[in-house]
Design an enzyme around this catalytic site. Structure first.
Site: not given
Length: 777
Positions: A253, A279
């Site tokens: 994260d 991502e």
């Protein structure tokens, strides 16, 4: 871009956006309210005509009404808050002027003016968009109206009452109404704005989410249509899964937030940055391809400077520039394809979209004008060449070559063929259509020199290309440029997605106007169905190669003859593909197939060559079938004949008065006998059937229809044929029996008894392997 709190938005133009949003909401309400006010003013004018005293000229008062009406008409067309406020001020002043003209000469002017001075500001208060508009409009209204009051003589007590109504009731009420409604609208806007931000924001990075990005991009591309440039950049963090798996999601994260910040810092205010999912990130930049590549390279370097526990973060980039007429999804597809190449070529790099190849029409013009126009010519495409191979099709009845299917091939510089998986690898949707159109130009250029004058050229075409607007005219022009006629070209619609059946039906009519013939490829596979054929109405149907090897369940008999018969009845010629053995060729001939194609008849080749001895092979197939029919007929008759004889004996016994069970006793012992039966003149069964040895065999009994005594059978061929030839024992073709769920044959005989005619018969189980079928089946 990164979204912020409402407080920060207030500093960045929240008030302006709120007022513009209020303008959208207020225009309809203001239009209705002000229109009602004009009607009320006209009523006041009419009432003044009933009152005593000299009045101002009517034309002046109606002129004020006209000005008020024009201002009402202008309200829906206002584009700015200041224009809206100016119209409100002008409306208020005009209304006061109209009141002044209306009360001139009245005996009690105060009775006319005072209610208007109280009611008008109160009713108008919620309509003012901003406090500034409210104060300016109200001040001008009161200044003008109070001038009327001051000019009228009044007693002291009346003066007190007037100012009490105006100052103590009218003004405070207007203030409360305006600011109360203004606060309500503002709170509603803030809540709506906050919800919109939450719905459009990725909660982890604060960037736009995919939905908001696509919506903003669509608006951006609409503006680009009027001039400008836009490029899309796709970003994918390399080896992100290993980051989560090895160090935990907290570290992953953090990496996502860091990359998001790099993208924000590296782009301008006019660029759109979004987290598409996982991502993956996307940037929509107002640069051309070269500028977007430079931006992507700067962003790649900045991301490579970020640390992760086992080294540094890296990311791969794909860049594509918007092309006229394409939507955002096609643009993103091309950027995504470039991203995949960046990943496959080593990661941590920037790849640009594939350049557009030469247009198919230009390819053809170059071929037609040059000397290299013979079959086998190669045409540059990306980093390889396109060329054509041609596979012949033969008419079985005419036993001659009638056409060629053009098949696209890719070649490397040294002549090595490119694997089909690479040549036809999925690309962005626009590229697929370009390759399809380019193949048509290549095939036509290569076929023009050697295609026989009486031969067809089969061109494969994707449904999406087939229905593309204007392509029928474009392709017809290409065909004529190379010296061919559209009537020599058969467009073979491939089994693929793209284009609805309705669109293909309409497109087929356009191609037929030019003279093209239409074929449907691979019927019996994928999306192909009978409805598609009946709507498009192709001239030719190409059957999937597997259908020639398909057999009926439980019988082992080929289904091809019945399918060909069905298509012929629908008015379509039939091609069977994939003929690879002599047995398959014989079956195609026996099934009445019109045209055949396959390795047995000719392999694809770079040049269109004259036929060899294939016609002799087809002729041999006809001879085999002719010889086999007599043998097949003899075999079938040898098995059925004992049943015919026994059925005639049973008929004699029934006419002599024997009971049904006794009459059929001998016949019911025969090996394949399912049951013996009698049908009356209406085709209904008389009495119970007499079961035979095959009755007890296990079968897929269709229970709701297993009882033959419940039905009429006079519509069946075995009943009709027996009636047409009374006294002759008739053997039917095999059919699927409703009673037993098995393939069966019926031997039937029409017998005239004293009072009525009946049809007697025996049903034979014909499901065993090795039993001969009639020669016509």
């Amino acid at each position: 871009m990164l979204l912020t709190s409402p407080q920060h938005l207030a500093d960045a133009g929240l008030r302006e956006r709120f007022h513009r949003r209020s303008l959208e909401h207020q225009r309809p309400l203001s239009t209705v309210t002000m229109a009602f006010t004009v009607v009320a003013f006209l009523c006041l004018v009419a009432a003044r005509g009933l009152a005593g005293g000299a009045a101002a000229p009517l034309v002046y008062r109606l002129g004020c009404a006209l000005v008020l009406a024009l201002l009402v008409v202008a309200i829906p067309r206002t584009k700015s808050t200041w224009t809206f406020g100016a119209i409100g001020v002008a409306f208020s002043i005009t209304l006061v002027v109209g009141l002044a003209l209306n009360v001139a000469g009245a005996q009690q002017p105060l009775l006319w003016i005072l209610p208007a001075m109280v009611v008008i500001p109160v009713c108008a208060a919620p309509l003012w968009l901003t406090p500034t508009h409210f104060f300016v409009g109200s001040a001008l209204f009161y200044a003008t109206a109070i001038g009327l009051l001051l000019g009228a003589p009044r007693t002291a007590d009346v003066d007190i009452v007037v100012w009490m109504w105006v100052a103590a009731i009218g003004m405070p009420t207007a203030v409360v109404f305006h600011f109360g409604f203004y606060a309500f609208r503002r709170n509603h806007f803030l809540l709506e704005d906050q919800l919109a931000q939450l719905a459009a924001t990725d909660p982890l990075t604060g960037l736009q989410n995919r939905r908001a990005f696509v919506a903003q991009a669509e608006r951006r591309l609409a503006d680009v249509a009027r001039g400008g440039q836009v490029s899309a950049i796709f970003v994918d963090i390399d080896n992100f899964k290993s980051l989560n798996d090895r160090f935990g999601h907290a570290v992953g994260d953090l990496a996502l937030r860091q990359v998001a910040q790099v993208l924000l810092d590296g782009t301008t205010h006019g660029d759109s940055v979004s987290r598409i999912g996982g991502e993956e990130f996307a940037v929509l930049s107002g640069e051309d391809l070269a500028g977007a590549l430079r931006l992507a390279e700067r962003l790649r370097g900045a991301i490579a400077a970020l640390e992760r526990p086992d080294g540094n973060l890296t990311a791969s980039f794909g860049v594509a520039e918007h092309r006229g007429g394409e939507n955002i999804m096609v643009l993103l597809d091309r950027a995504d394809e470039a991203l995949l190449r960046a990943k496959h070529s080593g990661r941590n790099r920037v790849c640009a979209e594939r350049p557009l190849p030469d247009a198919p029409l230009q390819l053809l013009i170059e071929d037609a004008c040059g000397a290299a126009g013979a079959a086998g010519s190669r045409h540059r495409w990306e980093d390889y060449y396109l060329t054509s191979h041609f596979q012949p099709l033969f008419s079985l009845s005419h036993q001659k070559q009638v056409g060629f299917e053009a098949l696209l091939r890719g070649e490397l510089d040294d002549g090595t063929l490119l694997p089909p998986a690479v040549l036809f690898a999925p690309k962005a949707s626009s590229d697929e259509g370009v390759l399809d159109r380019a193949s048509h130009a290549v095939h036509l250029a290569n076929a023009r020199a050697s295609l026989p004058a009486d031969g067809w050229l089969f061109l494969n075409i994707l449904p999406a290309t087939f229905v593309a607007e204007g392509y029928a005219d474009e392709l017809a022009g290409i065909v004529r440029r190379v010296g061919l006629a559209p009537g020599q070209v058969i467009l073979e619609i491939l089994e693929s997605h793209g284009g609805s059946v309705d669109e293909m039906s309409r497109a087929a009519a356009l191609y037929r106007e030019h003279g093209f013939l239409i074929a449907v490829d691979d019927f019996g596979a994928g999306q192909s169905n009978l409805d598609r054929l009946l709507r498009i109405r192709p001239d030719i149907v190409k059957l999937d190669g597997e259908l020639i090897r398909a057999t009926g369940h439980g019988t082992g008999q080929p289904i091809l003859p019945k399918l060909v018969s069905l298509l012929h009845q629908a008015g379509m010629l039939v091609v069977v593909e994939g003929v690879e053995t002599t047995e398959e060729l014989i079956l195609a001939v026996e099934s009445n197939v019109d045209f055949a194609q396959g390795y047995l008849l000719g392999r694809p080749a770079a040049e269109i060559a004259p036929p060899s001895s294939v016609h002799l092979r087809i002729d041999d197939a006809f001879d085999v079938i002719a010889q086999g029919r007599a043998h097949q007929y003899a075999l079938f008759e040898s098995v059925v004949e004992p049943y015919r004889v026994a059925l005639l004996e049973a008929a004699d016994a029934l006419r002599a008065g024997a009971e049904m069970k006794c009459a059929f006793a001998s016949l019911a012992t025969f090996e394949h006998c399912v049951s013996c039966f009698i049908l009356d003149d209406a085709g209904r069964q008389v009495g119970a059937e007499v079961p035979g040895p095959a009755w007890s065999k296990e079968s897929a009994s269709l229970h709701p229809v297993a009882n033959p005594r419940d039905a009429r059978w006079d519509h069946r061929p075995y009943y009709r044929n027996a009636v047409l030839l009374p006294g002759v024992a008739i053997a039917s073709n095999p059919y699927l029996s409703l009673a037993s769920g098995r393939p069966c044959i019926a031997v039937t005989l029409a017998v005239q008894f004293e009072k009525e005619r009946s049809v007697i018969g025996v049903e034979l189980d014909w499901s065993a392997q090795g039993l001969p079928w009639p020669a016509g089946e």
